[in-house]
Structures are given as C-alpha cells and as structure tokens.
Design an enzyme around this catalytic site. Structure first.
Site, short mmCIF file in Angstrom:
data_model
loop_
_atom_site.label_atom_id
_atom_site.label_comp_id
_atom_site.label_asym_id
_atom_site.label_seq_id
_atom_site.Cartn_x
_atom_site.Cartn_y
_atom_site.Cartn_z
N ILE A 9 0.59 -1.25 -0.21
CA ILE A 9 -0.11 0.33 -0.17
C ILE A 9 1.08 1.16 -0.15
CG2 ILE A 9 -1.93 1.26 1.57
CD1 ILE A 9 -2.86 -1.68 2.36
N GLU B 62 -13.54 -2.48 17.76
CA GLU B 62 -13.83 -2.74 16.09
C GLU B 62 -15.21 -3.18 17.00
OE1 GLU B 62 -12.47 -2.74 12.71
OE2 GLU B 62 -10.80 -1.40 12.97
N HIS C 60 -13.73 1.04 8.75
CA HIS C 60 -12.44 -0.19 8.76
C HIS C 60 -13.32 -0.05 7.26
CE1 HIS C 60 -10.08 -2.86 9.33
NE2 HIS C 60 -9.31 -3.37 8.29
N GLY D 4 -10.37 -1.02 2.54
CA GLY D 4 -10.40 -2.01 1.38
C GLY D 4 -12.21 -2.36 1.15
N1 LIG Z 1 -8.05 -0.23 6.29
C1 LIG Z 1 -8.58 -0.58 5.48
O1 LIG Z 1 -9.70 -1.37 5.45
C2 LIG Z 1 -7.21 -1.72 5.29
C3 LIG Z 1 -6.82 -2.44 3.77
C4 LIG Z 1 -6.00 -3.16 3.49
C5 LIG Z 1 -4.67 -3.23 4.35
N2 LIG Z 1 -4.56 -2.51 5.68
C6 LIG Z 1 -3.91 -2.98 5.98
O2 LIG Z 1 -2.62 -1.55 5.87
C7 LIG Z 1 -1.10 -2.70 6.46
C8 LIG Z 1 -0.28 -2.62 5.13
O3 LIG Z 1 -0.83 -2.85 4.04
P1 LIG Z 1 0.03 -3.79 3.16
O4 LIG Z 1 -0.49 -4.59 2.35
O5 LIG Z 1 0.81 -3.10 2.40
O6 LIG Z 1 1.55 -4.81 3.72
P2 LIG Z 1 3.66 -4.87 3.45
O7 LIG Z 1 2.76 -6.12 4.60
O8 LIG Z 1 2.66 -5.26 2.25
O9 LIG Z 1 3.54 -3.70 3.96
C9 LIG Z 1 3.80 -3.50 5.44
C10 LIG Z 1 4.75 -2.64 5.00
O10 LIG Z 1 4.93 -2.37 6.57
C11 LIG Z 1 6.50 -1.88 6.92
N3 LIG Z 1 7.05 -2.34 8.54
C12 LIG Z 1 5.91 -2.85 9.72
N4 LIG Z 1 6.25 -1.99 10.48
C13 LIG Z 1 7.27 -1.60 10.23
C14 LIG Z 1 7.74 -0.24 11.31
N5 LIG Z 1 7.03 -0.01 12.81
N6 LIG Z 1 7.96 0.97 10.80
C15 LIG Z 1 8.68 0.76 9.50
N7 LIG Z 1 8.14 0.25 8.65
C16 LIG Z 1 6.79 -1.09 9.48
C17 LIG Z 1 6.75 -3.00 6.42
O11 LIG Z 1 8.44 -4.16 6.69
C18 LIG Z 1 6.17 -3.72 5.11
O12 LIG Z 1 6.89 -3.28 3.88
C19 LIG Z 1 -1.84 -3.61 7.03
O13 LIG Z 1 -1.49 -3.23 8.58
C20 LIG Z 1 -3.21 -4.41 6.19
O14 LIG Z 1 -3.56 -4.92 7.37
C21 LIG Z 1 -5.68 -1.55 6.01
O1 LIG Z 2 -6.75 -6.30 5.78
C1 LIG Z 2 -7.29 -5.90 5.24
O2 LIG Z 2 -7.85 -6.00 4.22
C2 LIG Z 2 -8.47 -4.87 5.57
O3 LIG Z 2 -8.08 -4.48 7.07
C3 LIG Z 2 -9.49 -5.37 5.65
O4 LIG Z 2 -10.45 -5.49 5.97
P1 LIG Z 2 -11.95 -6.50 6.05
O5 LIG Z 2 -11.21 -7.08 4.93
O6 LIG Z 2 -12.27 -6.74 6.91
O7 LIG Z 2 -12.71 -4.95 5.77
#
Ligand SMILES: NC(=O)c1ccc[n+]([C@@H]2O[C@H](COP(=O)([O-])OP(=O)(O)OC[C@H]3O[C@@H](n4cnc5c(N)ncnc54)[C@H](O)[C@@H]3O)[C@@H](O)[C@H]2O)c1
Ligand SMILES: O=C(O)[C@H](O)COP(=O)(O)O
Length: 628
Positions: free
Chosen positions: A381, A488, A511, A514
């Site tokens: 992301i 949540e 939340h 995604g």
């Molecule tokens: N809000 C939502 O609906 C939603 C949707 C999708 C993903 N997410 C969340 O978004 C986050 C990122 O997703 P992603 O697919 O990019 O994951 P990813 O694993 O590809 O990337 C995470 C990155 O964070 C780095 N990292 C971890 N801890 C760290 C720290 N303390 N300091 C600096 N860097 C650090 C890792 O090295 C990695 O490169 C995850 O927590 C995921 O669960 C949320």
């Molecule tokens: O990890 C994820 O992809 C996000 O947090 C989205 O989660 P959800 O499918 O529960 O909305």
C-alpha cells in the site's frame, strides 16, 4: 457378499429430466410450447414427489410432447453433455463395477441406452420404458406391459432380478425410495447433486450430494480421496458472494455467518470445520485452534493476517492464505481523498453546512501540491500510495523497517524520527504485527511538525489513541483520518465507541479502506482459488505461514502430503518407508521453514495400506493426507 448399485437416470445420472429436454426439442416453434413445457415440469415434480400416479403423469406428459423418432438423435447429443459431474469424474467406478451396477428408470430406453453404455454400464443392466411409434415415426405411447410404466415398477423389477447381495439405491425421486420401502434395498441414497427434494430427502437413509459420497461410504475408490461435500466451510464477516459461490460450486458444504464471532463462540463453531474464512475482525487464537479438530486451511479474505495466530496455525498444520494485493488500490484512493479533504478542512466545513452555517474562508486551507508526504511502511500500500501521490504533486518521503526500493522520485529516510520531523502529511501503512502496538505514541507525535495531517488506515493498535486525541485537541494535529480502531464493533448492529468521536477535522470511517466493490470481488475470487488449489493439489503458493510450493498437476499417481515438525531425520524416515515398501516415486517436492517441513511425494497408485499407516505414525508428523 456382492454390493449392487441401482441408479436412477433422470436428474441423477444426468443433470436434467430427459422429458423436459425432449419437450424443448419437439415443441420447438409450436404455439403451445411454453404452456406445455411448464405442465410437463409440473407433472414430473408431482410424480417424483409421489403426489400423482406415475402412469397418469407419464401418459399426460407424452401426449403433450408431440415427439417423433427424429427428435431422439438431437436429444441424445444434448444428454451426453448433461451426465452428472460426479458421474463423469468416476468413470473408473462404472468400468470396474459393471457387473453390479444397474440403471433402473421410468424414462425411456431409446435415449438412456446410448448415454449409460458410454459410461461403461452393461446394456442388459438397463431397465426402462419403451416408446411406441406410429408408421410416421410419431410417438403414440409406451409399452404398457413394462412394469416401469406403472407405480411401484422399480420395486417389481428389482424383485424379479433377485440379486444375491446388498442393494444400494441411488436416486432423486420418491419412486427410487419405493424400492427401499418395499424392503428390497439395504439403503436408499437421496442424490442431491442436481435437485434436492425435501420429501425424498426425509425418507433417505443417507443424503449423497455427489457420487463420491456413496463411494466413500462404501469404501470404494473414487475420483477424490475424500468427498468434497464432507469438507465443511465456515465463512464469517460477510465474505463476498463470489467467494461463497466458488466454494459451493467446488462441492464443499458452506455455512455463512454475517458478523464476526468472539473467541468463545468461534472455539465452539470451529469443531468439524475444514476451511475457515474470515476478514480482519475475527481473532483466530491458539484457544480457537486447539478446538479445530479438522481444520486444514484458513482464508483471510483481506490483506491483514495479524488477527490469526499464524504460528499456532502452522504448528497444527493449518495453512493460512490471504489476498495480499486485492484491496491495495482501494486503500490508496481513500488515503489520497482524505489527504485532500483534510488539507482543505472540508470535513469540518461540511458539518457546519449541514448545521446551516456558511463559512467561506481560505484560512488554513492549502493545496497538496509540493507538500511533503511521509509514508510509514513502504509495503504494497505504501509503495502504491507513493506513486499515485507523486503523480498529483506531493513530494514523497518514506520509512520502512526493511530495505525497500524507492519508486519514482520518492526519498527513503533512514529513521522514523527523520520522517516524523520532515513530513507535512503522515500516512501510516505498517502491518499489524504485535510489536507495532503504539508504534506512534506521545513521543512520536512530539516529533511531528505543528499542524501536521495524520492518517491511519493500517491497524488500530499501532496508534496510542489517548495520545492522538490530546494532540488533535491541542491543535498539533490539524487534521486526522482514522479507519481502524483497537476495538471495533463485531457487526453493523453494535455501537461504535471511541475517544476520537467528536474531535475537530477528524474523519472517522468504519474500517472501509478496502471495502470497495472491486476489491471485495477481487478478494472473493482470489482467496477461494488459493484454498482450492491447496486442498486439491497441495500447492501452497501465497500461503503466509507455510513453505511456498507450487506443485505440478497430479498425473496417474497418488500424492502423499506430509506436514511435520522441522526436526532432523524426517525425510530420511519417509524415504526409508518408501524403500521398505518398494514404492516407485514419480516426484518428490520438499520445502521447510523454521518450524515445519512440507513434503509432497507422488507415487504409483498400487501400494499397501500399511505404508499410509506407517507414514502417519512417523514421530513429529503434524498432518498427513493422500490426494488422487
Ligand atoms: N483499512 C483497511 O481497510 C485496510 C485494507 C488493506 C490493508 N490494511 C492494512 O494496511 C497495512 C499495510 O498493508 P500492506 O498490504 O501494504 O502490507 P505490507 O506487508 O505489504 O507492508 C507493510 C510494510 O510495513 C513495514 N513495516 C512494518 N512495521 C514497520 C514499522 N514499525 N516501521 C516501519 N515500517 C514497518 C513492513 O516492512 C512492510 O514493508 C496492513 O496493516 C494491513 O492490514 C488496511
Ligand atoms: O486487512 C485488510 O485487508 C483490511 O483491514 C480490510 O479488512 P476487512 O476485509 O475486514 O474490511
């Protein structure tokens, strides 16, 4: 003692009722087509449920048909394509057991014979009605001497056959059950792969959603090592219908639940479940896994897997899959939108407008062009956000624990401190590992610039909420967007509680980073496919806790899947057993990680059952299964 299998034709051996197909051919272009077809279907169902006399139903249907001999060849061509899927998969069974398989149908030999003989069933084992034609080849009736043209006909045929052995009837209709009711069969299997008739299912000794279920019950080798309908799938948190559909089409028994479950509830529900599907809310703890007596795989229908005790799952031989990129773009788009909204103070202005207040002013409202965006966590992301943000004029800086390639003109910073001191806008995209709890707290907020914009769309526990609140209240943080929270609500019906409620220029969202239709559809496709690949072939590509192995298709062999603790000497023990049993190995694949070893061996089909027992009994074996 021989086992005889009596199989029905319409809607059992084939997916359709042949009379319905014949009607659509013979009535083609005739004005009465729609009405006649509807009545034929109605009469078929009434007959199948035992609600009208069979002979009356047959007579009336034939009259409605307007059928001719010339309609039979196209009918046969269509029926050949409609052989039930699980029958097609198990052609070997029909060949091997040809002596003890009979097709007994109230349909007509003229079209049944070419279909079932192609499967390997013997022509003299087919019992069915016979059509009568006039000189012009028009169907004018059926042979009324044939017992199958009347009620109870199937039982009469079986009685006359006088088979010496156990008799198992497989069918979808009441007329099939009648054989058992007449005391002439040991078991009646209600076959539900094509149609499920409540009344018939109630009378059945056993429900068979596929032929494999019957074969498994009778310890006969089938196309699958295990009937798929016995694989129970539990899907929580409103998984997209595409995902549900894919798993159902695969033949699994799927149970859905719209909300998450808490630990206690899930620890109960998980018993007997082979595949668990969750999203970000459901905590799959070691306590839950202790009760998971049949669990093979967990699908996280999202990106994050921090809600799952991955190590405990691995120790129990449970493979975990997620959708690592399916909602990446959706989160990035939300972040971009929020960066603009917060920099322009739109959220507070919109609230004021809804309250009837007009506040036209430029004060505190800025363009994002040229501002410094600091991304913490440059994973999927973070990196995608970097590219999109740069394209609309932001100056991108990032910090990641790992070495990451800077995309475009982004600048990599070597410490979190440096990033916090540099950025005008900070967007958090770290993963949810436990060590990241409160990774942004009072000390980190202190390092940020005054008037910073702060966004967290990653995980709730990574930010110290009281510290965030006081920094918003003090004005240090000028705008804030939070999509994820340490606690949540379990479902949309439960209330949302947070200290962040009511704070100025603070966008709170439930939340949904995604939660776009595109992302959910992508996830609904991606995760079931990884799970089905794993179940069907052993492939673990994209598993987040298993050694990743992409396996070739299984060809003319049995595949033995052995999951064990990664201790010295296991492979040697496995191979010693193959040598002892003189097994020819067609292929062997091995991958280990720190904790487990994953060994796949494809072997020739003939081997002793003792081999399997001995492989299971090797010390440190976690799970073992055979695929064919
Ligand atoms: N809000 C939502 O609906 C939603 C949707 C999708 C993903 N997410 C969340 O978004 C986050 C990122 O997703 P992603 O697919 O990019 O994951 P990813 O694993 O590809 O990337 C995470 C990155 O964070 C780095 N990292 C971890 N801890 C760290 C720290 N303390 N300091 C600096 N860097 C650090 C890792 O090295 C990695 O490169 C995850 O927590 C995921 O669960 C949320
Ligand atoms: O990890 C994820 O992809 C996000 O947090 C989205 O989660 P959800 O499918 O529960 O909305």
């Amino acid at each position: 003692m021989d086992k005889y299998f009596i199989i029905d034709f319409d809607s059992t051996l084939t997916r359709v009722e042949a009379m319905d197909l014949l009607a659509s051919i013979s009535l083609q272009g005739l004005p009465q087509k729609a009405a006649a077809e509807a009545r034929i279907k109605e009469l078929t169902d009434l007959g199948m449920n035992g609600e009208i006399s069979f002979r009356d139903s047959l007579k009336e249907r034939l009259l409605l048909l307007e059928a001719k001999e010339s309609h039979l060849p196209p009918l046969i061509e269509l029926l050949k394509k409609q052989v039930s899927i699980s029958f097609q998969r198990n052609k070997e069974f029909f060949k091997q057991y040809a002596e003890t398989i009979f097709v007994i149908s109230n349909g007509f030999k003229e079209y049944i014979t070419p279909i079932v003989t192609e499967l390997g069933i013997k022509e003299d084992h087919i019992y069915a009605n016979e059509l009568l034609f006039d000189d012009n080849g028009k169907v004018i009736g059926f042979s009324e001497d044939n017992p199958l043209s009347k009620d109870g006909g199937k039982a009469e045929v079986i009685r006359k056959l006088d088979l010496d052995g156990d008799i198992y009837v497989i069918g979808d209709g009441h007329n099939d059950y009648e054989i058992k009711a007449a005391g002439l069969a040991n078991k009646f299997y209600a076959f539900t792969e094509n149609v499920s008739r409540e009344k018939v299912m109630k009378k059945a000794d056993h429900i068979a959603p596929s032929l494999e279920e019957v074969l498994f019950e009778n310890k006969i080798m089938s196309a699958f090592s295990y009937p798929k309908n016995r694989i129970k799938v539990l899907l929580l948190e409103n998984v997209h219908p595409i995902g549900v559909d894919l798993l159902e089409k695969e033949g699994f028994t799927v149970e859905e639940y719209p909300a998450g479950l808490d630990e206690e509830e899930l620890a109960e529900k998980i018993k007997g479940v082979s595949i668990l599907g969750i999203r970000s809310k459901t905590q799959v703890t070691s306590k839950v896994l202790e009760n998971a007596d049949r669990l093979m795989a967990i699908g996280a229908f999202c990106i994050g897997t921090n809600q799952i005790d991955l190590e405990a799952a691995q120790e129990r031989g449970v493979a975990v899959f997620n959708a690592p990129f399916s909602n990446t773009r959706s989160v990035v788009e939300l972040a971009i939108g929020e960066i603009i909204m917060l920099t322009r103070n739109i959220f507070d202005k919109a609230v004021l407008m809804h309250q009837g207040n007009w506040d036209k002013s430029a004060s505190g409202s800025k363009e994002i062009r040229g501002k410094k965006l600091g991304i913490i966590g440059y994973g999927n992301i973070g990196a995608q956000l970097s590219v999109v943000a740069e394209s609309i004029g932001l100056d991108v800086y990032y910090y990641d624990l790992e070495e990451k390639l800077a995309l475009g003109n982004a600048t990599k910073l070597d410490s979190l401190k440096e990033l916090l001191q540099t950025a005008d806008i900070i967007s958090l995209h770290v993963d949810g590992r436990p060590e990241n709890k409160n990774v942004i707290g009072e000390a980190e907020f202190k390092l940020m610039k005054d008037g910073v914009i702060f966004i967290n769309l990653s995980r709730g526990h990574v930010v110290d909420i009281p510290a965030l609140k006081s920094n918003i209240e003090s004005g240090k943080i000028k705008g804030c967007a939070v999509d994820v929270f340490p606690e949540e609500p379990k479902s949309n019906k439960d209330p949302f509680e947070s200290e962040l409620k009511g704070l100025p220029n603070t966008i709170l969202s439930p939340h949904i980073g995604g939660s776009t239709e595109e992302a959910q559809e992508n996830i609904g496709n991606f995760v079931p496919n990884r799970i089905m690949e794993y179940i069907n072939t052993g492939t673990t590509t994209n598993s987040v806790n298993f050694p990743n192995l992409t396996l070739p298709r299984l060809q003319n062999a049995h595949r033995l899947i052995h999951i064990h603790k990664n201790v010295p000497g296991i492979i040697a023990k496995i191979n010693q057993l193959f040598a002892k049993h003189e097994i020819n190995i067609a292929g062997q694949y091995l991958k280990t990680n720190e904790k487990i070893g994953y060994v796949i061996t494809d072997i020739d089909k003939a081997y002793s059952k003792d081999l399997i027992k001995e492989l299971r009994a090797i010390d440190h074996t976690i799970k073992f299964r055979v695929l064919y």
